[in-house]
Design a protein around this motif. Sequence first.
Motif, PDB file in Angstrom:
ATOM      1  N   CYS A   1      -0.044   8.019   2.426  1.00  0.00           N
ATOM      2  CA  CYS A   1      -2.185   8.082   3.310  1.00  0.00           C
ATOM      3  C   CYS A   1      -2.127   9.004   5.039  1.00  0.00           C
ATOM      4  O   CYS A   1      -1.298   8.168   5.330  1.00  0.00           O
TER       5      CYS A   1
ATOM      6  N   GLY B   1       0.507  -0.336   5.806  1.00  0.00           N
ATOM      7  CA  GLY B   1       1.264   0.637   6.673  1.00  0.00           C
ATOM      8  C   GLY B   1       0.649   1.280   7.561  1.00  0.00           C
ATOM      9  O   GLY B   1       0.667   2.253   8.680  1.00  0.00           O
ATOM     10  N   CYS B   2      -0.324   0.057   7.923  1.00  0.00           N
ATOM     11  CA  CYS B   2      -1.577   0.205   8.979  1.00  0.00           C
ATOM     12  C   CYS B   2      -2.208  -0.420   8.981  1.00  0.00           C
ATOM     13  O   CYS B   2      -2.758  -1.841   8.243  1.00  0.00           O
TER      14      CYS B   2
ATOM     15  N   ALA C   1      -1.532   5.720   7.678  1.00  0.00           N
ATOM     16  CA  ALA C   1      -0.776   5.193   7.624  1.00  0.00           C
ATOM     17  C   ALA C   1      -0.067   5.492   9.269  1.00  0.00           C
ATOM     18  O   ALA C   1      -0.091   6.250  10.292  1.00  0.00           O
TER      19      ALA C   1
ATOM     20  N   ASN D   1      -5.848  -1.224   7.918  1.00  0.00           N
ATOM     21  CA  ASN D   1      -6.563  -1.201   7.144  1.00  0.00           C
ATOM     22  C   ASN D   1      -6.391  -1.849   6.308  1.00  0.00           C
ATOM     23  O   ASN D   1      -6.704  -2.441   5.619  1.00  0.00           O
ATOM     24  N   ALA D   2      -4.864  -2.675   6.057  1.00  0.00           N
ATOM     25  CA  ALA D   2      -4.402  -3.718   5.482  1.00  0.00           C
ATOM     26  C   ALA D   2      -5.000  -3.655   3.844  1.00  0.00           C
ATOM     27  O   ALA D   2      -4.946  -4.640   3.193  1.00  0.00           O
ATOM     28  N   CYS D   3      -4.570  -2.687   3.624  1.00  0.00           N
ATOM     29  CA  CYS D   3      -4.877  -2.385   1.443  1.00  0.00           C
ATOM     30  C   CYS D   3      -3.498  -2.741   0.889  1.00  0.00           C
ATOM     31  O   CYS D   3      -3.868  -3.323   0.097  1.00  0.00           O
TER      32      CYS D   3
ATOM     33  N   CYS E   1       0.566  -1.895   0.535  1.00  0.00           N
ATOM     34  CA  CYS E   1       0.003   0.228   0.194  1.00  0.00           C
ATOM     35  C   CYS E   1       1.131   1.061   0.413  1.00  0.00           C
ATOM     36  O   CYS E   1       2.265   1.317  -0.134  1.00  0.00           O
ATOM     37  N   PRO E   2       0.392   2.320   0.076  1.00  0.00           N
ATOM     38  CA  PRO E   2       0.802   3.728   0.027  1.00  0.00           C
ATOM     39  C   PRO E   2       1.800   4.293   1.154  1.00  0.00           C
ATOM     40  O   PRO E   2       2.470   4.208   1.142  1.00  0.00           O
TER      41      PRO E   2
HETATM   42  S1  SF4 Z   1      -3.313   0.355   4.882  1.00  0.00           S
HETATM   43 FE1  SF4 Z   1      -3.432   1.963   6.170  1.00  0.00          FE
HETATM   44  S2  SF4 Z   1      -1.617   3.279   5.083  1.00  0.00           S
HETATM   45 FE2  SF4 Z   1      -1.790   1.490   4.325  1.00  0.00          FE
HETATM   46  S3  SF4 Z   1      -2.838   2.800   2.138  1.00  0.00           S
HETATM   47 FE3  SF4 Z   1      -4.669   1.847   3.807  1.00  0.00          FE
HETATM   48  S4  SF4 Z   1      -4.914   3.440   5.328  1.00  0.00           S
HETATM   49 FE4  SF4 Z   1      -3.053   3.678   3.924  1.00  0.00          FE
END
Ligand code: SF4
Lengths: 167, 551
Positions: free
Chosen positions: B421, B457-458, B424, B460-462, B415-416
């Motif tokens: 984001c 990066g958090c 993040a 939210n698991a994108c 993810c970014p």
């Molecule tokens: S997983 Fe978290 S850090 Fe990564 S894009 Fe999704 S919200 Fe943003």
Amino acid sequence: MPLIKDGHFVADDWSRPVEGEPAVAGAKLILAFARLEAEASDLIEAGHAVGVEITNDTDPAALEPWFDRLALIVVPFPRAADGRGFSIATRLRRLGYRGELRASGHLIADQYTLARSCGFDTVEISDAQAARQPEPHWLEAEHAMSLAYQRGYGPLRNILGARWAAQ
Amino acid sequence: MYRYDEFDTQFVRERVSQFRGQVERRLTGALNEDEFRPLRLMNGLYLQLHAYMLRVAIPYGTLSAHQMRQLGAIADKYDRGYGHFTTRQNIQFNWPKLKDVPDILDDLADVEMHAIQTSGNCIRNVTADPYAGVAADEIADPRPTGELLRQWSSNHPEFSFLPRKFKIALTGARADRAVIKFHDIGLRLVEGEGGQLGYEVWAGGGLGRTPMIGIKVRDFVPTADLLRYVEAIMRVYNAEGRRDNKYKARIKILIHEKGGEDFRAEVEQEFARIAHDPAAPVEKELARIQAFFAPPAYEALPAESEALAKAKLANPNFARWVRVNTRAHKAPGYTIAVISLKPKGGVPGDATGDEMRVMADAADAYSMSELRVSAEQNIVLPNVKASDLFALWQMLDRAGLASSNAELISDVVSCPGMDYCALATARSIPIAQEITERFAEPVLQEQIGPIRIKISGCINACGHHHVGDIGILGLEKTGAEAYQITLGGDPTESAAIGERSGPGFPAEGVVDAIERLIHFYLGRREDGETFKQTYHRLGHSVMKDALYASH
Ligand code: SF4
């Protein structure tokens, strides 16, 4: 509270009677769902038009026995982002309710066409919201989209129907 | 490919001018930010850390060379010369100005594209197997159903203000490359009795902070009933999904709290209530759409191309690319080619305007002008003649687009993260870059074999870390980034959620830990085993200890 019908702000001739106080003769009365069973029959007998205001976890089927006697059903929108009312309206219409259906609370002009498509006739909003979003916004919103893909919802021109007519 | 008719065009144009009006009313204050937010999200516009981000839909991951070229032009004209392809087959532009957005949407409409419902609590852009229509293991092309769902869900009067976002994925193949068991609704084409086509329906899967594998709601729904069935699921969800807590608002929580049996019963009851619309048989519309997806006229070619064999012998780098980056096509003499967007040290999924133009040219020259976006953030050329592969590879290689790493260790999904984001808790791109550098050696990569590393990066698991063979989750612990590793995740038909390994690693230590694990696996694997097979044979605790070996 301002009431919107066909894109125009109109007078609201319905009122919400305070529990225990006698109703003005001939008044059109909106009762909470919980009061319906106890009070509606007498009021209708006395010549009042009766409507009901439900909560948005009410099962629409619970209103079915009342459809013939109700002239109005009010569905609340606590926040514009809470779209439960759209499904309640759809269910009420599909169950066969033909009277007036009103969305009440926080619904913005940009949702007006969606609300009408799901079967709402009128929208009731707060004074503060009406000041920010006056009548022209609602009239304009009504014409922002002219086509819809979904069948079984009104009133926009249906794309599938149009497509097949064009073939 | 599907082409808009006059009604599709008018619909998208009206949406653009509607949004133009909404932007103006936001600027005058007629709409407050709370009211404007769902409207802009439904038009793909996010507020990120540094700027707005516009997410453009690539329905079921299919796009034409012409459309790809336009994306490149938008990247150059309104952005900083690049775009980012996502795990949901969308493309994101990271630096558009709010005032330019209606113009960008108009440019997209010029090539039959839009950003409708790529964000917000509505039915999102429908995703599909990136090899749909061409995969050797496919029963039928799921994209006509995807297009039917795209149209049906667009500006849906009843389902545009749901408790939470809603994602639908489709596959028509035996292997699941569309991650259907981790979607709100996952649909798998199956053959019913007498060869009738229909869908196996899954619901309630998802990643995020509460990862869950979906449940099978129905073994078989005939294609003609599918919209009604989806409508029934949506209605139950819209009426009963939780709205008191956004972290419990997805359909997975509703199904979990209600229990699968009750949920199924309620959906069936609602389904029975939705009448067939005799005036509008779905079959008719589906047949119209299907005509757009009719297989192209494939030439009768020998299964093996002599030219290809010769070129491979003469050029080992090309031979490797063919081994690693091509997949079986249903037509003899044709192949599916993956263009990796994971070059050594690059940002996973990023492509510049120039690269988009090269990929468009490549599609025009060698893939019947069609491209796909995959959940692995790569681009796919679905219809390449085996005999054209060498010319294609040369073209890609000149543009730096010929990384031979599809589904290998440096094909990292990320993810970014903190670089873009607002949500993040850690950076993810630098970790991905370090992995592609550490494991850049092509011989080693092939030796390691297929493996999925996925980074979020958090919570939210994108970046889909829950379904990586190795998942990396970036968190913030007492002011420093800490990376937690999960092992054993699987996004395919053998779906599994990765298991946590133990204490996290600092940014400087996480790639070392992965390297230790990989060396351990290489030492312990049996003949021909993949990482996944070794993991299952040795078990989680043995494998996870290897991460910490030097501690
Ligand atoms: S997983 Fe978290 S850090 Fe990564 S894009 Fe999704 S919200 Fe943003």
